[in-house]
Write a protein that holds these residues in place. Structure first.
Motif, short mmCIF file in Angstrom:
data_model
loop_
_atom_site.label_atom_id
_atom_site.label_comp_id
_atom_site.label_asym_id
_atom_site.label_seq_id
_atom_site.Cartn_x
_atom_site.Cartn_y
_atom_site.Cartn_z
N THR A 1 5.00 9.75 -8.30
CA THR A 1 5.43 8.77 -7.30
C THR A 1 4.27 7.86 -6.97
OG1 THR A 1 6.46 8.50 -5.14
CG2 THR A 1 4.85 10.24 -5.33
N GLU A 2 4.57 6.70 -6.55
CA GLU A 2 3.58 5.75 -6.04
C GLU A 2 4.06 5.29 -4.68
OE1 GLU A 2 0.69 4.46 -7.19
OE2 GLU A 2 0.71 5.64 -9.02
N PRO A 3 3.24 5.02 -3.78
CA PRO A 3 1.79 5.13 -3.82
C PRO A 3 1.30 6.49 -3.33
CG PRO A 3 2.44 3.96 -1.86
CD PRO A 3 3.70 4.30 -2.59
N SER B 1 0.01 5.97 8.84
CA SER B 1 0.85 5.16 7.97
C SER B 1 0.77 5.63 6.53
CB SER B 1 0.44 3.69 8.07
OG SER B 1 -0.88 3.54 7.61
N CYS B 2 1.81 5.32 5.79
CA CYS B 2 1.86 5.69 4.38
C CYS B 2 0.87 4.83 3.58
CB CYS B 2 3.26 5.43 3.83
SG CYS B 2 4.54 6.44 4.59
N PRO B 3 0.38 5.36 2.47
CA PRO B 3 -0.47 4.53 1.61
C PRO B 3 0.33 3.32 1.11
CG PRO B 3 -0.45 6.81 0.85
CD PRO B 3 0.56 6.69 1.93
N GLU B 4 -0.37 2.22 0.94
CA GLU B 4 0.31 1.00 0.46
C GLU B 4 0.44 1.04 -1.05
OE1 GLU B 4 -1.14 -2.67 1.96
OE2 GLU B 4 -1.42 -1.87 3.98
N ARG B 5 1.51 0.42 -1.53
CA ARG B 5 1.73 0.36 -2.98
C ARG B 5 0.64 -0.47 -3.62
NH1 ARG B 5 5.65 1.99 -5.94
NH2 ARG B 5 7.01 2.38 -4.21
N ARG B 6 0.11 0.06 -4.70
CA ARG B 6 -0.93 -0.66 -5.43
C ARG B 6 -0.31 -1.82 -6.21
NH1 ARG B 6 -2.47 5.02 -7.44
NH2 ARG B 6 -3.70 5.77 -5.71
N PRO B 7 -1.02 -2.95 -6.28
CA PRO B 7 -0.47 -4.07 -7.04
C PRO B 7 -0.40 -3.72 -8.53
CG PRO B 7 -2.65 -4.61 -6.18
CD PRO B 7 -2.28 -3.26 -5.64
N GLU B 8 0.61 -4.24 -9.19
CA GLU B 8 0.79 -4.01 -10.63
C GLU B 8 -0.34 -4.71 -11.39
OE1 GLU B 8 3.12 -2.17 -12.19
OE2 GLU B 8 3.93 -1.56 -10.26
N ALA B 9 -0.86 -4.05 -12.41
CA ALA B 9 -1.93 -4.64 -13.22
C ALA B 9 -1.33 -5.67 -14.18
CB ALA B 9 -2.64 -3.54 -14.03
N GLY B 10 -2.08 -6.75 -14.38
CA GLY B 10 -1.69 -7.74 -15.37
C GLY B 10 -0.89 -8.79 -14.80
#
Length: 149
Positions: free
Chosen positions: A88-90, A140-149
């Motif tokens: 799962t992310e994040p 708070s929940c961790p924030e979603r990491r930005p997609e690479a590329g």
């Protein structure tokens, strides 16, 4: 002829009224019972659904904790192992000299439910007897990491 078309004997008329009154009373009692049942279901069903959701979240978190513990049995817990276990992310990890703490946002079973954040704490040193403690994450929940590329 008196104009009275009722051919029943006079003693039967009060019995007919009594039977009609009893039938009316039975109908009112049945309607009150059905109304009470509808009211009770309206009050209890949402609470039951909330309990089921919380229980499902708890069981999911326990499963993830067992997976993290199993990944740590070799004495190490890498980011790749965490990612593979959580699926799962994040998620975020904080490593100290006493413990490893992983905070993950779990995906709800239904898309209409809110995400839940769990904290998994594994005490050091890691090894075969390592087990992860599970708790709802108060922050708070961790924030979603930005997609690479």
């Amino acid at each position: 002829m008196t104009g009275n078309n009722d051919r029943r004997p006079p003693a039967v008329r009060p019995l007919a009224r009594l039977a009609g009154g009893a039938a009316l009373l039975v109908i009112l009692v049945v309607l009150a019972a059905v109304g009470g049942l509808v009211w009770w279901l309206q009050a209890e069903l949402p609470a039951g659904a909330d309990r089921t959701t919380r229980e499902n979240d708890r069981l999911h978190a326990q499963s993830l904790a067992r997976g993290l513990s199993a990944s740590a049995h070799d004495g190490a817990l890498t980011d790749e192992e965490i990612s593979r276990t959580l699926r799962t992310e994040p998620w975020a990890v904080r490593r100290t000299d006493r413990a490893i703490r992983v905070v993950a946002t779990t995906t709800p079973a239904l898309g209409t439910e809110p995400a839940v954040c769990w904290a998994f704490t594994l005490g050091l040193p890691l090894g075969a007897d390592t087990s992860a403690r599970t708790a709802l994450h108060p922050d708070s929940c961790p924030e979603r990491r930005p997609e690479a590329g």
